[in-house]
Design an enzyme around this catalytic site. Sequence first.
Site, PDB file in Angstrom:
ATOM      1  N   SER A 222      38.825   0.140  75.106  1.00 60.05           N
ATOM      2  CA  SER A 222      40.037   0.913  74.843  1.00 60.05           C
ATOM      3  C   SER A 222      40.290   0.862  73.345  1.00 60.05           C
ATOM      4  O   SER A 222      39.598   0.144  72.605  1.00 60.05           O
ATOM      5  CB  SER A 222      41.234   0.316  75.586  1.00 60.05           C
ATOM      6  OG  SER A 222      41.558  -0.940  75.024  1.00 60.05           O
ATOM      7  N   LYS A 223      41.284   1.626  72.957  1.00 65.45           N
ATOM      8  CA  LYS A 223      41.648   1.599  71.542  1.00 65.45           C
ATOM      9  C   LYS A 223      42.089   0.188  71.136  1.00 65.45           C
ATOM     10  O   LYS A 223      41.758  -0.302  70.069  1.00 65.45           O
ATOM     11  CB  LYS A 223      42.792   2.597  71.312  1.00 65.45           C
ATOM     12  CG  LYS A 223      42.740   3.223  69.940  1.00 65.45           C
ATOM     13  CD  LYS A 223      43.724   4.351  69.830  1.00 65.45           C
ATOM     14  CE  LYS A 223      44.936   3.845  69.104  1.00 65.45           C
ATOM     15  NZ  LYS A 223      45.910   4.873  68.791  1.00 65.45           N
TER      16      LYS A 223
END
Length: 250
Positions: A222-223
Amino acid sequence: MGQEKPQYVGRFAPSPTGPLHFGSLVAALASFDDARQHQGRWIVRIEDVDESRTVPGAAAEILRCLAAYGMESDAPVVYQTQRKHLYRAALEALGTHVFACACTRSSPGPCRCGVDGLPPGATARSWKVRADGVRIAFTDRIHGPIEETLSDFVILRADGYFAYQLAVVVDDADQGVTDVVRGEDLLDSTGRQIYLQRLLGYPTPRYMHIPVVRNEHGDKLSKQTHAPPVDPNGDPATLAAARDFLRQLS
Ligand code: GLU
């Protein structure tokens, strides 16, 4: 004459918070391939309902990147920020299933606003659906039978944005989505979504939650875990790796 089975409609619904990484490419491909295997339609919806998380330019970048990997929406792409009237109408349709809540993160004890009403002098901050103790059972195409017990949950947030749970249910129904294929991290949102569908008189799609891709430390890509973006020009080796990841599921 028998009832016509609705034609398969699948969707990919990214939040425009940054470029696609390998995990989001896998999720896109899972829904895309499933739609193609069912001779269905596949649509892309930009889930920018949480405007505080939107990164300018990210939606266009995601759409360009999907196209570079061979995935293009079969219908015009919709943006949740342009559909607030639909969420407002759904909130109104929920009527007495909805209550105002004055609690903040620092409020002590469990929320009583749904039972006692707002405390004297308090103002409504968010709006919640009454769901405490509701049990929802459904069958996931990978996980099999699932049962969840719900608690009250927010559908209009204190910052004025509609909650993802409401927007996704309204959009899936409005767009005629029959099959939701998405990451396993959303499995525990499904009970709330099915409950909203029932309250609003919408059909419930079939659900398939695919394993999330993890990095070498076991964290979901994920970011937040600094997953690198995939090559936006469409790298065949990356696409092959994404299909390999999905092949182990079948
Ligand atoms: N917008 C959500 C996300 O990017 C996905 C929602 C869904 O597929 O239901 O995590």
